[in-house]
Scaffold this active site. Structure first.
Site, PDB file in Angstrom:
ATOM      1  N   LEU A   8       0.787  -1.251  -0.113  1.00 45.90           N
ATOM      2  CA  LEU A   8       0.091   0.057  -0.097  1.00 45.90           C
ATOM      3  C   LEU A   8       0.745   1.315   0.005  1.00 45.90           C
ATOM      4  CD1 LEU A   8      -2.715  -1.306   2.454  1.00 45.90           C
ATOM      5  CD2 LEU A   8      -2.712  -1.168   0.130  1.00 45.90           C
ATOM      6  N   ARG A  10       3.076   4.313  -2.546  1.00 46.47           N
ATOM      7  CA  ARG A  10       2.741   5.253  -3.605  1.00 46.47           C
ATOM      8  C   ARG A  10       1.557   4.624  -4.547  1.00 46.47           C
ATOM      9  NH1 ARG A  10       7.795   7.906  -4.712  1.00 46.47           N
ATOM     10  NH2 ARG A  10       7.786   6.015  -6.320  1.00 46.47           N
ATOM     11  N   MET A  11       2.016   3.662  -5.219  1.00 51.99           N
ATOM     12  CA  MET A  11       1.121   3.124  -6.181  1.00 51.99           C
ATOM     13  C   MET A  11       0.001   2.301  -5.927  1.00 51.99           C
ATOM     14  SD  MET A  11       2.149   3.919  -9.510  1.00 51.99           S
ATOM     15  CE  MET A  11       1.916   2.581 -10.666  1.00 51.99           C
ATOM     16  N   GLY A  12       0.574   1.383  -5.061  1.00 53.48           N
ATOM     17  CA  GLY A  12      -0.681   0.351  -4.405  1.00 53.48           C
ATOM     18  C   GLY A  12      -1.743   0.993  -3.787  1.00 53.48           C
ATOM     19  N   ASP A  30      -0.275  -4.750   4.223  1.00 55.73           N
ATOM     20  CA  ASP A  30       1.101  -3.780   4.296  1.00 55.73           C
ATOM     21  C   ASP A  30       1.602  -3.891   5.485  1.00 55.73           C
ATOM     22  OD1 ASP A  30       2.352  -1.416   2.355  1.00 55.73           O
ATOM     23  OD2 ASP A  30       3.085  -1.367   4.460  1.00 55.73           O
ATOM     24  N   ASN A  95       7.117  -3.433 -11.514  1.00 59.10           N
ATOM     25  CA  ASN A  95       8.471  -3.286 -12.485  1.00 59.10           C
ATOM     26  C   ASN A  95       9.344  -4.321 -12.729  1.00 59.10           C
ATOM     27  OD1 ASN A  95       7.320  -0.920 -13.642  1.00 59.10           O
ATOM     28  ND2 ASN A  95       8.476   0.338 -12.444  1.00 59.10           N
ATOM     29  N   LYS A 173       6.323  -3.217 -20.745  1.00 61.46           N
ATOM     30  CA  LYS A 173       6.392  -1.931 -19.823  1.00 61.46           C
ATOM     31  C   LYS A 173       7.789  -1.737 -19.991  1.00 61.46           C
ATOM     32  CE  LYS A 173       5.577   1.023 -16.588  1.00 61.46           C
ATOM     33  NZ  LYS A 173       6.652   1.167 -15.853  1.00 61.46           N
ATOM     34  N   HIS A 176       8.504   0.261 -22.822  1.00 60.87           N
ATOM     35  CA  HIS A 176       7.814   1.530 -22.456  1.00 60.87           C
ATOM     36  C   HIS A 176       8.797   2.632 -21.748  1.00 60.87           C
ATOM     37  CE1 HIS A 176       5.666   4.257 -19.688  1.00 60.87           C
ATOM     38  NE2 HIS A 176       4.649   4.208 -20.314  1.00 60.87           N
ATOM     39  N   GLU A 180      10.595   5.864 -22.611  1.00 63.15           N
ATOM     40  CA  GLU A 180      10.403   7.233 -21.687  1.00 63.15           C
ATOM     41  C   GLU A 180      11.804   7.727 -21.374  1.00 63.15           C
ATOM     42  OE1 GLU A 180       9.874   7.086 -17.112  1.00 63.15           O
ATOM     43  OE2 GLU A 180       7.894   6.693 -17.924  1.00 63.15           O
ATOM     44  N   TYR A 181      12.937   6.991 -21.112  1.00 58.60           N
ATOM     45  CA  TYR A 181      14.227   7.577 -20.967  1.00 58.60           C
ATOM     46  C   TYR A 181      14.777   8.431 -22.108  1.00 58.60           C
ATOM     47  CZ  TYR A 181      15.618   4.474 -17.008  1.00 58.60           C
ATOM     48  OH  TYR A 181      15.627   3.651 -15.943  1.00 58.60           O
TER      49      TYR A 181
END
Length: 301
Positions: A8, A10-12, A30, A95, A173, A176, A180-181
């Site tokens: 839980l 930042r993303m979760g 978490d 990731n 991903k 992707h 992005e880099y």
């Protein structure tokens, strides 16, 4: 639908909240009591342990992992195995390296479980704007999870898709993030060139705002760049130190393995490595952009 969200952070937490808003039941797990308490305020049912989270779900159970890639994913999968039963589904939305996902999918299949890898993009803006998701897994399993992806995506029919078998989601991903880099590096270099031409006194924020509308280089990254330059035109207090999450390295390694020329992505990765040894405005802007789209910490100057 009903599922457990493990992790839980930042993303979760934001993904769990968006799922709750979409009418789904989410049990949150978490190790941080503070994270569980914050999640509870958003309508997520807190579970003090992984076992408690699994026990709270009906069969077949869905467990979504949103934790850092690497050994932690393997440890959680090992902890989950004795708690799950045949036809339960484990989703890795982090990731992870796609080769790890291939190995984990094979292990899950041997145990009668289903493994789905979801490459997820959206950063700290995903709660409000929705997430882009690249999904890998068995056709019927992914189909059964469609309501979850529709709730998380920017729109039910936009921003997500089933891209192939297990491993394909994280592979896509990875590429992707490699792209992005390159995009971020190009913006950083262009603005650094304009900033160096001091006799013109170019207002970099103004230029960013001009390019945001009608220009062929307009993008969400440019929107975030404009926002960063508006807040801090000289990027004072930002160290020219640009971290990398690892996916750029994996993309370059894959390009080499496949004999695909990828000079822009490769050089953008090398520039990030170089930023840890030298000072430049472009590197400061890269660090600012990462903070804008993903809430990544900025190293103080």
């Amino acid at each position: 639908m009903e599922l457990a969200m493990v992790g839980l952070g930042r993303m979760g937490a934001n993904m769990a909240e968006r799922l709750v808003r979409g009418g789904h039941r989410v049990v949150g797990s978490d190790p941080s009591a503070e994270a569980r308490a914050k999640a509870a305020d958003k309508g997520i049912e807190p579970a003090e342990s992984l076992a408690a989270a699994v026990a709270a779900l009906p069969s077949p159970r869905i467990v979504w992992l949103m934790v850092p890639a690497g050994d932690l994913v393997d440890q959680l999968l090992a902890d989950l195995e004795p708690l799950l039963a045949a036809d339960d589904v484990v989703i890795d939305g982090g990731n992870s390296l796609y080769k790890d996902s291939l190995r984990r999918a094979e292990r899950a299949s041997e145990k009668g479980l289903h493994f789905v890898d979801v490459g997820t993009s959206g950063g700290v803006w995903g709660l409000a704007e929705g997430y882009s998701m690249m999904v890998g897994g068995e056709d019927d399993v992914v189909d059964s999870l469609t309501p979850l992806f529709e709730a998380l995506a920017p729109a039910p029919d936009k921003g997500w898709g089933h891209v192939g078998p297990a491993g394909a989601g994280h592979f896509t991903k990875m590429v992707h993030n490699g792209i992005e880099y390159g995009l971020m590096q190009a913006y950083a270099e262009g603005f650094a060139i304009m900033g160096k031409k001091t006799e013109f006194g170019v207002d970099l924020h103004q230029v960013a705002e001009i390019w945001r509308h009608g220009s062929v280089v307009r993008s969400w990254l440019l929107d975030l760049t404009a926002d960063a330059l508006d807040k801090n035109p000289g990027l004072e207090g930002i160290a020219p130190y640009v971290s990398d999450s690892g996916e750029g390295r994996w993309t370059v390694a894959e390009a080499l393995e496949l004999d695909v020329s990828a000079p822009v992505i490769t050089l953008s990765l090398l520039e990030r490595l170089r930023s840890r040894e030298a000072d430049s405005f472009g590197d400061k802007l890269l660090a600012a952009m990462r903070n804008e789209f993903g809430g990544h910490a900025i190293k103080s100057d």
